[in-house]
Design an enzyme around this catalytic site. Structure first.
Site, short mmCIF file in Angstrom:
data_model
loop_
_atom_site.label_atom_id
_atom_site.label_comp_id
_atom_site.label_asym_id
_atom_site.label_seq_id
_atom_site.Cartn_x
_atom_site.Cartn_y
_atom_site.Cartn_z
N LYS A 14 -2.98 62.77 -3.95
CA LYS A 14 -4.07 63.32 -4.90
C LYS A 14 -4.96 62.18 -5.20
O LYS A 14 -6.30 62.31 -5.06
CB LYS A 14 -3.56 63.99 -6.39
CG LYS A 14 -2.56 65.15 -5.91
CD LYS A 14 -2.37 65.66 -7.46
CE LYS A 14 -1.51 65.02 -8.09
NZ LYS A 14 -0.08 64.70 -7.80
N ARG A 89 -0.89 69.51 -15.72
CA ARG A 89 0.41 69.47 -15.36
C ARG A 89 1.23 70.56 -16.09
O ARG A 89 2.59 70.59 -15.56
CB ARG A 89 0.84 68.21 -15.59
CG ARG A 89 0.93 67.18 -14.35
CD ARG A 89 1.43 66.02 -14.60
NE ARG A 89 1.96 64.99 -13.66
CZ ARG A 89 1.68 64.17 -13.02
NH1 ARG A 89 0.05 64.04 -13.42
NH2 ARG A 89 1.91 63.38 -12.26
N ARG A 128 5.80 53.49 -1.22
CA ARG A 128 4.78 52.93 -2.16
C ARG A 128 5.51 52.27 -3.45
O ARG A 128 4.89 51.12 -3.84
CB ARG A 128 4.26 54.17 -3.20
CG ARG A 128 3.16 53.79 -4.04
CD ARG A 128 2.24 55.06 -4.37
NE ARG A 128 3.12 55.88 -5.60
CZ ARG A 128 2.53 56.89 -6.18
NH1 ARG A 128 1.51 57.47 -5.34
NH2 ARG A 128 3.16 57.60 -6.93
N ARG A 134 5.04 49.86 -8.69
CA ARG A 134 5.01 50.63 -10.14
C ARG A 134 6.27 50.85 -10.54
O ARG A 134 7.24 51.31 -10.06
CB ARG A 134 4.32 52.06 -9.55
CG ARG A 134 2.86 52.27 -9.85
CD ARG A 134 2.25 53.63 -9.53
NE ARG A 134 2.66 54.79 -9.74
CZ ARG A 134 2.26 55.89 -10.00
NH1 ARG A 134 1.11 56.11 -9.40
NH2 ARG A 134 2.97 56.89 -10.46
N ARG A 145 10.56 62.98 -11.48
CA ARG A 145 9.29 63.61 -11.48
C ARG A 145 8.94 64.67 -10.59
O ARG A 145 8.34 65.68 -10.75
CB ARG A 145 8.23 62.34 -10.92
CG ARG A 145 7.88 61.41 -12.18
CD ARG A 145 7.54 59.99 -11.47
NE ARG A 145 6.42 60.08 -10.54
CZ ARG A 145 6.43 58.95 -9.57
NH1 ARG A 145 7.10 57.71 -9.54
NH2 ARG A 145 5.48 59.15 -8.70
#
Ligand code: ADP
Length: 189
Positions: A14, A89, A128, A134, A145
């Site tokens: 996204k 969300r 990632r 992150r 998540r």
């Protein structure tokens, strides 16, 4: 006014696609994840609050998130609309967004859903994590998540489908191909 809501699981792409659309359409990308991370790195009160939720892969409470989006969408650069990424969300956020856009005299124009199979998503997120570091990209948080997405966010797909706003895009293709598919869907809307 044009409001485009990008949907997709964590890792679906996204953010990448929202940035490309921002350039192509000249509409700002409004990403709640980016807004929270900005507040985190600037150590604002909002950032402190969001941190505990983000690090666990939980959602930041609706009232806080909705207030932040209201403020962002009220900025002058959003007068022609926006590309929303990571919001709404939850069903409560979806209802709040409808209300907010109605206040502005607008509505959601299209909900492109970037679809990617779950095993590919987890692979992407783990990669990632290695590259970007992150703090919410570790394995336990990634699993959470995904769980949060399936229970709280996936029901929005049905909602937008019923309203005739949802258009599914195959996200397991090159970035450019996904971008072109998105542009076509938006042009046809
Ligand atoms: P991803 O799409 O990879 O899961 P994001 O960058 O969109 O990641 O969001 C990272 C974290 O920020 C989420 O796990 C959550 O804690 C918080 N967050 C982002 N958007 C929202 C939202 N709309 N409501 C509540 N929390 C959010």
């Amino acid at each position: 006014m044009k409001y485009i809501v990008l949907m997709g699981a964590p890792g679906a792409g996204k953010g990448t696609q929202a940035k490309l659309l921002q350039q192509r359409l000249g509409l700002p990308q409004v990403s709640t994840g980016d807004l929270f991370r900005y507040n985190l790195s600037n150590q604002t009160e909002l950032g402190q609050l969001a941190r505990s939720f983000m690090d666990k892969g939980e959602l930041v409470p609706d009232d806080v998130t909705i207030a932040m989006v209201r403020e962002r969408l009220s900025q002058p650069d959003c007068v022609r609309g926006a590309i929303l990424d990571g919001f709404p969300r939850t069903l409560a956020q979806a209802a709040a967004l409808d209300k907010l856009l109605a206040e502005f005299g607008g509505h959601i124009n299209l909900v492109p859903y970037i679809h990617v199979e779950e095993s590919i998503l987890v692979e992407r997120l783990v990669r990632r994590a290695l590259i970007e570091g992150r703090t919410d990209d570790n394995e336990a948080t990634i699993q959470n998540r995904m769980r949060v997405y399936l229970t709280q966010t996936a029901p929005l797909l049905t909602l937008y489908q019923e309203r005739g706003l949802l258009v599914q895009i195959d996200g397991d293709q090159s970035i450019e191909t996904v971008h072109e598919a998105l542009c076509q869907a938006i042009a046809a809307a």
